[in-house]
Design a protein around this motif. Structure first.
Motif: not given
Length: 283
Positions: A95, A98, A101-102
């Motif tokens: 998580q 992620l 990365e976002q």
């Protein structure tokens, strides 16, 4: 359940009854006969004592077995909990990656958009009906001609003071601000967008190559834009916010210092990265 309780009650009643009536029966038989009669139960007492010992040993064995089972269950429970904890840690790590990365994707999109806006601002009409890099180069040349008139081109005294340098810097700053306000006001918009680009790079999330993005910005700058950037970054408009970022990300790396006159009022930190060059900026 009721049958079990009934049987247990009968056993207890029989034992209590035997214990109660045995002394009376022995008294009725007489002393000698009662002794002989009691001796008949010696082997029975030994049998029950042995059975009691066996029962105790069996109970200990059962308890040991139960403790062993409990230890195995606790070990299995511990392993299950450890596995669940590891799964939670892996899930949290995924998580976090992620989210990171976002954040990087959002930075890339915002950086690209701001770069396009910055290019469009430079491509627009800037001064005297000219636009693009040509207009910025013309503005830089024109301002250098004006600064030669606004600031006497005298050499720096041998014992220059901080007040002397501050005065020269003030004169150049006033000349630059007057030129931008009257002849090239759109330059302020160009440099404000440049500051936003550098601020985006400065606040980029982990994993973003800041030097790579700063090189992309520097590659989009013409010589005239770098010349004007020096004046803007060391003026009162940019000395507190833009100047530290210009210094940090080496936006003046490829600027030929021989093109700059009146260098004595510049802050030497702006060129501290290039002390290997024989330049007046590194004094």
């Amino acid at each position: 359940m009721r049958v079990r309780h009934l049987v247990l009650g009968l056993v207890v009643l029989s034992v209590v009854g035997a214990w109660f009536f045995t002394p009376h029966y022995a008294t009725w038989l007489g002393v000698e006969e009662a002794g002989a009669w009691g001796d008949q139960f010696g082997s029975t007492n030994a049998l029950f004592s042995g059975l009691a010992l066996c029962g105790l040993i069996y109970t200990l064995v059962l308890q040991s077995h139960e403790l062993s089972l409990q230890r195995k269950e606790l070990s299995a429970t511990r392993a299950t909990l450890e596995s669940q904890r590891q799964e939670l840690a892996d899930t949290r790590s995924v998580q976090q990656e992620l989210v990171a990365e976002q954040a990087r994707q959002h930075f890339t999109e915002l950086f690209s958009t701001t770069m396009l806006v910055w290019r469009d601002a430079k491509a627009a009409e800037i001064c005297e009906g000219n636009s693009g890099s040509h207009a910025i180069n013309l503005a830089a040349s024109e301002f250098q001609r004006r600064i030669s008139r606004a600031v006497p081109n005298t050499s720096e005294p041998t014992t220059a003071t901080d007040e002397w340098r501050a005065h020269r810097k003030l004169l150049v700053g006033q000349a630059y601000e007057e030129y931008v306000r009257t002849d090239a006001p759109d330059l302020l918009h160009v440099f404000r967008l440049l500051y936003q680009l550098l601020r985006l790079i400065e606040e980029a999330p982990p994993g973003v190559d800041r030097q790579k993005h700063s090189r992309l910005v520097r590659a989009q700058m013409s010589l005239g834009e770098q010349l004007l950037l020096i004046y803007n970054a060391t003026s009162r408009w940019g000395e507190h916010k833009l100047f530290p970022l210009v210094e940090k990300y080496d936006l003046l790396q490829h600027l030929d210092d021989t093109l700059i006159g009146h260098d004595s009022y510049w802050d030497a930190r702006a060129f501290s990265s290039y002390s290997d060059r024989p330049s007046s900026f590194t004094r």
